[in-house]
Motif scaffolding. Structure first.
Motif, short mmCIF file in Angstrom:
data_model
loop_
_atom_site.label_atom_id
_atom_site.label_comp_id
_atom_site.label_asym_id
_atom_site.label_seq_id
_atom_site.Cartn_x
_atom_site.Cartn_y
_atom_site.Cartn_z
N LYS A 494 2.64 23.75 -27.77
CA LYS A 494 1.65 24.26 -28.72
C LYS A 494 0.93 23.15 -29.47
O LYS A 494 -0.17 23.36 -29.99
CB LYS A 494 2.33 25.21 -29.70
CG LYS A 494 3.45 24.57 -30.50
CD LYS A 494 4.14 25.59 -31.37
CE LYS A 494 5.30 24.94 -32.14
NZ LYS A 494 6.01 25.92 -32.98
N ARG A 495 1.50 21.94 -29.53
CA ARG A 495 0.84 20.84 -30.22
C ARG A 495 -0.39 20.34 -29.47
O ARG A 495 -1.22 19.63 -30.04
CB ARG A 495 1.82 19.70 -30.46
CG ARG A 495 2.97 20.05 -31.36
CD ARG A 495 3.69 18.80 -31.84
NE ARG A 495 2.82 17.97 -32.66
CZ ARG A 495 2.60 18.16 -33.96
NH1 ARG A 495 3.19 19.18 -34.58
NH2 ARG A 495 1.80 17.36 -34.63
N ALA A 496 -0.49 20.69 -28.17
CA ALA A 496 -1.66 20.28 -27.39
C ALA A 496 -2.82 21.26 -27.54
O ALA A 496 -3.89 21.02 -27.00
CB ALA A 496 -1.29 20.15 -25.92
N VAL A 497 -2.61 22.34 -28.28
CA VAL A 497 -3.66 23.35 -28.46
C VAL A 497 -4.25 23.20 -29.86
O VAL A 497 -3.51 23.16 -30.85
CB VAL A 497 -3.10 24.78 -28.28
CG1 VAL A 497 -4.22 25.81 -28.39
CG2 VAL A 497 -2.39 24.91 -26.94
N GLY A 498 -5.58 23.10 -29.93
CA GLY A 498 -6.25 22.97 -31.21
C GLY A 498 -6.73 24.31 -31.74
O GLY A 498 -5.97 25.26 -31.83
N SER A 499 -8.01 24.38 -32.04
CA SER A 499 -8.57 25.60 -32.62
C SER A 499 -8.62 26.73 -31.58
O SER A 499 -8.83 26.48 -30.39
CB SER A 499 -9.98 25.33 -33.14
OG SER A 499 -9.95 24.34 -34.14
N SER A 507 -12.42 34.68 -25.86
CA SER A 507 -11.92 33.76 -26.87
C SER A 507 -12.09 32.34 -26.36
O SER A 507 -12.08 32.09 -25.15
CB SER A 507 -10.43 34.03 -27.17
OG SER A 507 -10.25 35.35 -27.64
N HIS A 508 -12.25 31.39 -27.29
CA HIS A 508 -12.39 29.98 -26.95
C HIS A 508 -11.25 29.21 -27.60
O HIS A 508 -10.84 29.53 -28.72
CB HIS A 508 -13.74 29.44 -27.44
CG HIS A 508 -14.91 30.14 -26.83
ND1 HIS A 508 -16.03 30.48 -27.55
CD2 HIS A 508 -15.13 30.60 -25.58
CE1 HIS A 508 -16.91 31.09 -26.76
NE2 HIS A 508 -16.37 31.18 -25.55
N PHE A 509 -10.75 28.20 -26.90
CA PHE A 509 -9.68 27.38 -27.47
C PHE A 509 -9.86 25.93 -27.03
O PHE A 509 -10.49 25.64 -26.01
CB PHE A 509 -8.30 27.91 -27.06
CG PHE A 509 -8.05 27.95 -25.58
CD1 PHE A 509 -7.47 26.87 -24.91
CD2 PHE A 509 -8.40 29.06 -24.83
CE1 PHE A 509 -7.24 26.90 -23.55
CE2 PHE A 509 -8.18 29.11 -23.46
CZ PHE A 509 -7.60 28.03 -22.82
N GLU A 510 -9.30 25.04 -27.83
CA GLU A 510 -9.46 23.61 -27.63
C GLU A 510 -8.14 22.99 -27.18
O GLU A 510 -7.09 23.31 -27.74
CB GLU A 510 -9.93 22.98 -28.94
CG GLU A 510 -10.29 21.51 -28.85
CD GLU A 510 -10.69 20.96 -30.21
OE1 GLU A 510 -11.29 19.87 -30.25
OE2 GLU A 510 -10.38 21.61 -31.23
N ILE A 511 -8.22 22.11 -26.17
CA ILE A 511 -7.05 21.39 -25.67
C ILE A 511 -7.26 19.89 -25.95
O ILE A 511 -8.36 19.37 -25.77
CB ILE A 511 -6.84 21.62 -24.16
CG1 ILE A 511 -6.64 23.11 -23.88
CG2 ILE A 511 -5.66 20.82 -23.63
CD1 ILE A 511 -5.39 23.70 -24.48
N ALA A 512 -6.20 19.23 -26.39
CA ALA A 512 -6.28 17.80 -26.67
C ALA A 512 -6.81 17.04 -25.46
O ALA A 512 -6.49 17.37 -24.31
CB ALA A 512 -4.90 17.27 -27.06
N GLY A 513 -7.63 16.01 -25.72
CA GLY A 513 -8.31 15.31 -24.64
C GLY A 513 -7.38 14.74 -23.60
O GLY A 513 -7.67 14.78 -22.39
N ASP A 514 -6.23 14.17 -24.02
CA ASP A 514 -5.32 13.55 -23.05
C ASP A 514 -4.53 14.58 -22.24
O ASP A 514 -3.83 14.22 -21.29
CB ASP A 514 -4.36 12.59 -23.75
CG ASP A 514 -3.54 13.28 -24.83
OD1 ASP A 514 -3.97 14.36 -25.30
OD2 ASP A 514 -2.48 12.76 -25.19
N LYS A 515 -4.60 15.86 -22.63
CA LYS A 515 -3.86 16.91 -21.91
C LYS A 515 -4.80 17.81 -21.11
O LYS A 515 -4.32 18.65 -20.32
CB LYS A 515 -3.08 17.78 -22.90
CG LYS A 515 -2.11 17.03 -23.79
CD LYS A 515 -0.90 16.54 -23.04
CE LYS A 515 0.10 15.89 -23.99
NZ LYS A 515 1.28 15.36 -23.26
#
Length: 593
Positions: A494-499, A507-515
């Motif tokens: 879950k730490r790799a998921v942003g907004s 729905s839209h969601f953000e994933i950390a760039g390195d993941k």
């Protein structure tokens, strides 16, 4: 076998053919000399074998020393039950119990075709089973003549009074012959039941069989503490861990039943629902699917809490915490019936621990607190089940041996075993990843707040990548469901998921760039794991919806929320003019009167 010698031979033979070796306490009590031919007020808990008990009790009154009934005419016995499901279940039980006596058993229940019931009653019946409202309708219309009744049984009498059937019951009992036996079976005997017994029974003999805690000795109680957002995931993992042939999950509301049924169906479970909004045909089909193995999970409201007896029901899950001890006991009593073992699990959000302890204490029950089954726990149990599968111990027969050898020569034992393992694992839904329970258990609920949580590092999302998932508000999407699904689909934490931004239809969601690359590769290969739900990669950030602008409605777009009238209201004056005076109302000759 002494008890069997005291009852009608036809009933003893039926019990022996069903595998009965001993009778339950309430069944044995019906054979005592003081209970014979007497009115009875029986207090016994659900699952204690009450249907067979009153079937045994009224048999001497109906048969009068004969082995078989004569030609069917007016009914000799009337059995009244609170719900359609319980009435039909009582009929099925009495049909096998009285099969050797030649009894014809009819039913009169709400939701069924009244014309068919009328025709069946006209053909004659020895015993009629029904619900209070429908029985009263038939008596009022003249299609049910109860002038020849010898016995009336009220099953789950306390439940019928709780459901508001008092007037119907009093009407039926008043219409029945005065010279009859009246048997009241009830889990509890509140004041209303005592008054009903005093009014309609004659010198009733009081029989109390076992306390509630004794009745539930065959049920193992567990409470699973979970984070509130993990409640549904814990239910899924509990189903997979115990892997029972039949399971009932109880919810408080119809909406909760619909939502959980949809979730479990999407996860690949063979599931049906049971609630008051379903038609009689839908409810009957749902129960039949559970009985014949087409479904293994039933999600239900408390409409199913009393009287429903499903074969091989090994697990009861309380998805919503029971509000009182009676509800807990009646729900849980669906398992651990007639000497069979059962498991009852309460899914308890951490902030409801106190409520769970109180309801268990009031019910005089002790539950073991256990963590929710994890993916590794479920994997370990799956391996054990596969290794212990009885099918693996059976040698191939003569018809199979030639093809078995051909398979061995073509693929080898190791490849065949690997294919068998994949098939077994693919047949089971995948478990859910749960939050780390110890983190939540260390602190009391009131101590957990956003202020003392460590700040989240947002630097990983400077180059975050946005994705779109095809569910939104119209599909009842919410972060606590989306986040575990996203993590599982992309094999991330879950730490790799942003907004997460939830719109009406997506729905839209953000994933950390390195993941992001690894996430997208996993999604393209395995999908989301949810039927009809897909994830797509977006180019750049999702576009924000423009602010609502309306024209010609009187709204001032410069100052949002401030109303600017299009026309001057009456009674106002432009600046610099004389004070406005409201003109006197003129009356015409026609309205001066």
């Amino acid at each position: 076998m002494t008890d069997f010698a005291l009852m009608a031979p036809a009933l003893a033979a039926a019990l022996a053919s069903r595998g009965y070796e001993t009778l339950t306490p309430v069944q044995s009590a019906m054979l005592q000399p003081e209970a014979r031919d007497a009115d009875l007020l029986v207090s016994a808990q659900t699952g204690s074998g009450k249907t067979v008990a009153f079937g045994i009790a009224i048999a001497p009154t109906l048969l009068e020393g004969r082995d078989r009934f004569g030609a069917p005419g007016l009914p000799l016995a009337l059995i009244v039950a609170p719900t359609r499901e319980l009435a039909m279940q009582v009929r099925r039980e009495l049909e096998w119990l009285y099969r050797e006596t030649g009894a014809r058993i009819g039913s009169c229940v709400g939701g069924m075709d009244m014309r068919s019931e009328r025709r069946a009653l006209a053909d004659g019946a020895h015993i009629v089973v029904g619900t209070p409202g429908r029985l009263r309708d038939h008596i009022t219309r003249g299609s049910l003549d109860i002038s020849e009744l010898r016995a009336v049984v009220l099953d789950e009498a306390d439940e019928m009074l709780d459901l508001g059937f008092r007037d119907d019951l009093e009407f039926i009992l008043a219409a029945a012959p005065a010279e009859r036996r009246t048997l009241l079976f009830s889990a509890t005997v509140p004041n209303q039941i005592a008054q009903l017994a005093k009014r309609f029974q004659r010198d009733a003999r009081r029989i109390t069989v076992q306390g509630e805690s004794d009745q539930h000795a065959d049920i193992e109680y567990q409470q699973i503490l979970v984070a509130p957002a993990d409640r549904e995931n814990a239910i899924i993992n509990t189903l997979l861990f115990f892997d029972q042939q039949n399971t009932i999950i109880f919810c408080h509301t119809r909406e909760a039943v619909k939502h959980l049924t949809s979730r479990l169906s999407n996860r690949g479970f063979a599931v049906v629902s049971l609630s008051g909004e379903l038609s009689q045909a839908e409810r009957t089909n749902a129960l039949q699917a559970m009985r014949d193995g087409r479904a293994r999970v039933c999600v239900a409201t408390d409409v199913a809490a009393r009287g429903i007896d499903l074969p091989n029901l090994g697990l009861v899950i309380h998805a919503d915490l029971p509000t009182n001890p009676d509800t807990l006991l009646h729900r849980s009593g669906r398992t651990g019936r007639a000497g069979r073992k059962g498991i009852c699990t309460l899914i308890v959000p951490l902030h409801r621990r106190g409520a769970a302890s109180r309801v268990l204490k009031l019910a005089k029950l002790t539950a073991t607190t256990v963590p929710a089954p994890t993916a590794s726990d479920i994997e370990r149990h799956n391996r054990e089940r596969i290794l212990d599968d009885p099918a693996l111990t059976v040698a191939p027969n003569e018809d199979e041996i030639a093809f078995v050898r051909e398979l061995m020569d073509a693929h080898g034992a190791e490849n065949i075993a690997a294919a068998y393992l994949r098939l077994q694992l693919a047949a089971r839904p995948a478990p859910e990843e749960l939050m780390e329970a110890p983190v939540f258990a260390e602190r009391a609920p009131r101590e957990r707040n956003r202020d003392d949580a460590p700040p989240r590092d947002r630097s990983d999302f400077d180059n975050g990548v946005w994705f779109r998932v095809t569910v939104g508000r119209k599909h009842r999407a919410e972060p606590r469901w989306l986040l575990p699904m996203i993590c599982k689909a992309g094999h991330i934490t879950k730490r790799a998921v942003g907004s997460i931004k939830i719109n009406d239809t997506d729905s839209h969601f953000e994933i950390a760039g390195d993941k992001a690359d690894a996430f997208w590769a996993a999604v393209k290969e395995d999908g989301t794991g949810e039927k009809g739900v897909t994830i797509q990669k977006l180019d750049g950030q999702p576009r924000e919806k423009p602010a609502r602008e309306t024209t010609g409605t009187g709204w001032n777009s410069e100052k949002k929320g401030k109303f600017k009238p299009k026309h001057k209201p009456k009674g106002t004056k432009p600046a610099g003019e004389a004070p406005y005076k409201k003109p006197k109302k003129k009356f015409s000759k026609g309205n001066q009167a």
